[in-house]
Design a protein around this motif. Structure first.
Motif, mmCIF file in Angstrom:
data_model
loop_
_atom_site.group_PDB
_atom_site.id
_atom_site.type_symbol
_atom_site.label_atom_id
_atom_site.label_comp_id
_atom_site.label_asym_id
_atom_site.label_seq_id
_atom_site.Cartn_x
_atom_site.Cartn_y
_atom_site.Cartn_z
ATOM 1 N N MET A 1 0.829 -1.200 0.000
ATOM 2 C CA MET A 1 0.000 0.000 0.000
ATOM 3 C C MET A 1 0.868 1.255 0.000
ATOM 4 N N TRP A 2 1.890 1.233 0.853
ATOM 5 C CA TRP A 2 2.772 2.410 0.933
ATOM 6 C C TRP A 2 3.403 2.695 -0.428
ATOM 7 N N ARG A 3 3.940 1.655 -1.048
ATOM 8 C CA ARG A 3 4.610 1.843 -2.334
ATOM 9 C C ARG A 3 3.637 2.373 -3.386
ATOM 10 N N ALA A 4 2.469 1.787 -3.438
ATOM 11 C CA ALA A 4 1.473 2.200 -4.437
ATOM 12 C C ALA A 4 1.101 3.675 -4.233
ATOM 13 N N LEU A 5 0.878 4.050 -2.995
ATOM 14 C CA LEU A 5 0.499 5.433 -2.699
ATOM 15 C C LEU A 5 1.656 6.381 -2.992
ATOM 16 N N PHE A 6 2.846 5.994 -2.565
ATOM 17 C CA PHE A 6 4.008 6.851 -2.754
ATOM 18 C C PHE A 6 4.267 7.101 -4.240
ATOM 19 N N GLU A 7 4.273 6.038 -5.011
ATOM 20 C CA GLU A 7 4.613 6.189 -6.433
ATOM 21 C C GLU A 7 3.564 6.997 -7.185
ATOM 22 N N ARG A 8 2.332 6.806 -6.810
ATOM 23 C CA ARG A 8 1.264 7.559 -7.450
ATOM 24 C C ARG A 8 1.408 9.062 -7.165
ATOM 25 N N GLN A 9 1.674 9.409 -5.913
ATOM 26 C CA GLN A 9 1.807 10.832 -5.567
ATOM 27 C C GLN A 9 3.072 11.445 -6.169
ATOM 28 N N ALA A 10 4.161 10.684 -6.207
ATOM 29 C CA ALA A 10 5.419 11.222 -6.741
ATOM 30 C C ALA A 10 5.218 11.710 -8.172
ATOM 31 N N GLY A 156 -0.331 21.987 1.496
ATOM 32 C CA GLY A 156 -1.253 21.374 2.455
ATOM 33 C C GLY A 156 -1.193 19.853 2.429
ATOM 34 N N SER A 157 -1.148 19.265 3.626
ATOM 35 C CA SER A 157 -0.984 17.812 3.773
ATOM 36 C C SER A 157 -2.175 17.020 3.257
ATOM 37 N N GLY A 158 -3.354 17.572 3.418
ATOM 38 C CA GLY A 158 -4.543 16.871 2.952
ATOM 39 C C GLY A 158 -4.585 16.806 1.433
ATOM 40 N N ILE A 159 -3.923 17.752 0.792
ATOM 41 C CA ILE A 159 -3.871 17.734 -0.674
ATOM 42 C C ILE A 159 -2.750 16.823 -1.161
ATOM 43 N N VAL A 160 -1.542 16.990 -0.630
ATOM 44 C CA VAL A 160 -0.413 16.206 -1.175
ATOM 45 C C VAL A 160 -0.590 14.702 -0.983
ATOM 46 N N SER A 161 -1.437 14.307 -0.033
ATOM 47 C CA SER A 161 -1.666 12.874 0.136
ATOM 48 C C SER A 161 -2.911 12.406 -0.626
ATOM 49 N N SER A 162 -3.471 13.273 -1.465
ATOM 50 C CA SER A 162 -4.660 12.899 -2.247
ATOM 51 C C SER A 162 -4.399 13.041 -3.743
ATOM 52 N N LYS A 163 -4.610 11.959 -4.466
ATOM 53 C CA LYS A 163 -4.367 11.962 -5.910
ATOM 54 C C LYS A 163 -5.271 12.957 -6.633
ATOM 55 N N GLY A 164 -6.556 12.865 -6.399
ATOM 56 C CA GLY A 164 -7.504 13.703 -7.131
ATOM 57 C C GLY A 164 -7.386 15.166 -6.789
ATOM 58 N N GLU A 165 -7.269 15.461 -5.501
ATOM 59 C CA GLU A 165 -7.272 16.866 -5.090
ATOM 60 C C GLU A 165 -5.979 17.586 -5.466
ATOM 61 N N SER A 166 -4.883 16.846 -5.637
ATOM 62 C CA SER A 166 -3.611 17.465 -6.019
ATOM 63 C C SER A 166 -3.702 18.135 -7.390
ATOM 64 N N VAL A 167 -4.541 17.592 -8.249
ATOM 65 C CA VAL A 167 -4.732 18.178 -9.570
ATOM 66 C C VAL A 167 -5.855 19.216 -9.511
ATOM 67 N N TYR A 168 -6.960 18.817 -8.911
ATOM 68 C CA TYR A 168 -8.152 19.669 -8.810
ATOM 69 C C TYR A 168 -7.861 21.034 -8.190
ATOM 70 N N CYS A 169 -7.102 21.049 -7.087
ATOM 71 C CA CYS A 169 -6.910 22.304 -6.341
ATOM 72 C C CYS A 169 -6.166 23.355 -7.163
ATOM 73 N N LEU A 170 -5.293 22.922 -8.054
ATOM 74 C CA LEU A 170 -4.517 23.869 -8.864
ATOM 75 C C LEU A 170 -5.180 24.179 -10.191
ATOM 76 N N GLU A 171 -5.839 23.178 -10.771
ATOM 77 C CA GLU A 171 -6.231 23.284 -12.173
ATOM 78 C C GLU A 171 -7.718 23.390 -12.450
ATOM 79 N N SER A 172 -8.550 22.905 -11.551
ATOM 80 C CA SER A 172 -9.990 22.919 -11.828
ATOM 81 C C SER A 172 -10.558 24.341 -11.794
ATOM 82 N N PRO A 173 -11.457 24.662 -12.724
ATOM 83 C CA PRO A 173 -12.105 25.976 -12.689
ATOM 84 C C PRO A 173 -13.159 26.085 -11.576
#
Ligand code: PHE
Ligand code: FE
Length: 246
Positions: A1-10, A156-173
């Motif tokens: 789980m750790w590896r999957a999460l880490f690699e996805r966020q990286a 923000g920690s809640g964003i960097v640990s979330s795949k969807g929100e990491s993109v949404y927070c910067l790019e979504s209109p």
């Protein structure tokens, strides 16, 4: 789980996360190969900024949490999500805590901010103002954005640990992005069950530290008589920050 999460966020965070966060990750040697040994992280953190990690079984009571922060101890949850919870969790797990929070503690200004926040929390409890101060944590420590010469970035920690929100927070209109204003932030409600409807943008961690240095007691008194803003509400005094374009 750790590896999957880490690699996805990286992959996602390259070019999106604040450099101070990324430097913290590499400085701590947090990597894909496994959940880091807490004692080893504490040794590195302690030498860098005087913070330590303490393991806890889950969310701790507010006063306990604040006392830890005020003493430069960060409580880290000792369990990890299951594969069915890859995308969403209600409560923090070890990935959110170690990957999301601990790297920022390597930043000297942020290290001071979080300790000051802990002291402020104990005070807010005494004057019955915790909901206002909790919003400051939510919109900075958990969901903060930062303006940098390279562009808008996430700290923000809640964003960097979330795949969807990491993109949404910067790019979504969809969500609003507004320049950080202390009183405004403490008067704004937040959502815990979906992506944020508004993000606040700081110019630097040092600026955040300066803005939060004054005594909050008079602000709390004013907030108690003022109407709270809804999460997505934008008011005329807000300074809007443009989203990141590709
Ligand atoms: N200055 C705040 C107070 O008087 C303490 C604080 C500092 C709170 C930094 C949050 C962050 O309550
Ligand atoms: Fe958190």
């Amino acid at each position: 789980m750790w590896r999957a999460l880490f690699e996805r966020q990286a992959r996602i965070l390259h070019g999106r996360a604040f450099q101070g966060f990324l430097d913290g990750l590499s400085g701590l040697g947090v990597a894909a190969d496994g959940i880091p040994e807490f004692d080893r992280l504490t040794d590195i953190l302690d030498a860098a900024t005087g913070w330590r990690i303490v393991a806890v079984p889950g969310l701790v009571p507010d006063d306990v949490f604040f006392r830890h922060l005020a003493a430069r101890r960060f409580p880290v949850t000792n369990w990890i999500r299951t594969r069915h919870q890859m995308d969403y969790l209600q409560e923090p797990d070890v990935f959110h805590d170690i990957y999301g929070h601990v790297p920022m503690l390597m930043d000297p200004a942020f290290a001071d901010y979080l300790q000051a926040y802990g002291r402020g929390g104990l005070k807010a409890l005494r004057v019955d103002a915790l909901p206002y101060l909790a919003r400051l944590y939510w919109y900075t420590v958990e969901f903060g954005l930062i303006q940098t010469p390279a562009g808008l970035r996430i700290f923000g920690s809640g964003i960097v640990s979330s795949k969807g929100e990491s993109v949404y927070c910067l790019e979504s209109p969809e969500p609003a992005r507004v320049a950080f204003d202390l009183y405004r932030v403490m008067g704004t409600k937040y959502r815990i069950d979906d992506y944020q409807k508004i993000y606040f943008v700081i110019d630097s961690v040092e600026d955040l530290m300066e803005a939060t240095r004054p005594d909050f007691a008079p602000l709390y008194e004013r907030l108690k008589t003022d109407t709270d803003l809804e999460p997505g509400e934008v008011v005329p005094t807000d300074v809007r920050v443009p989203r990141r374009l590709h």
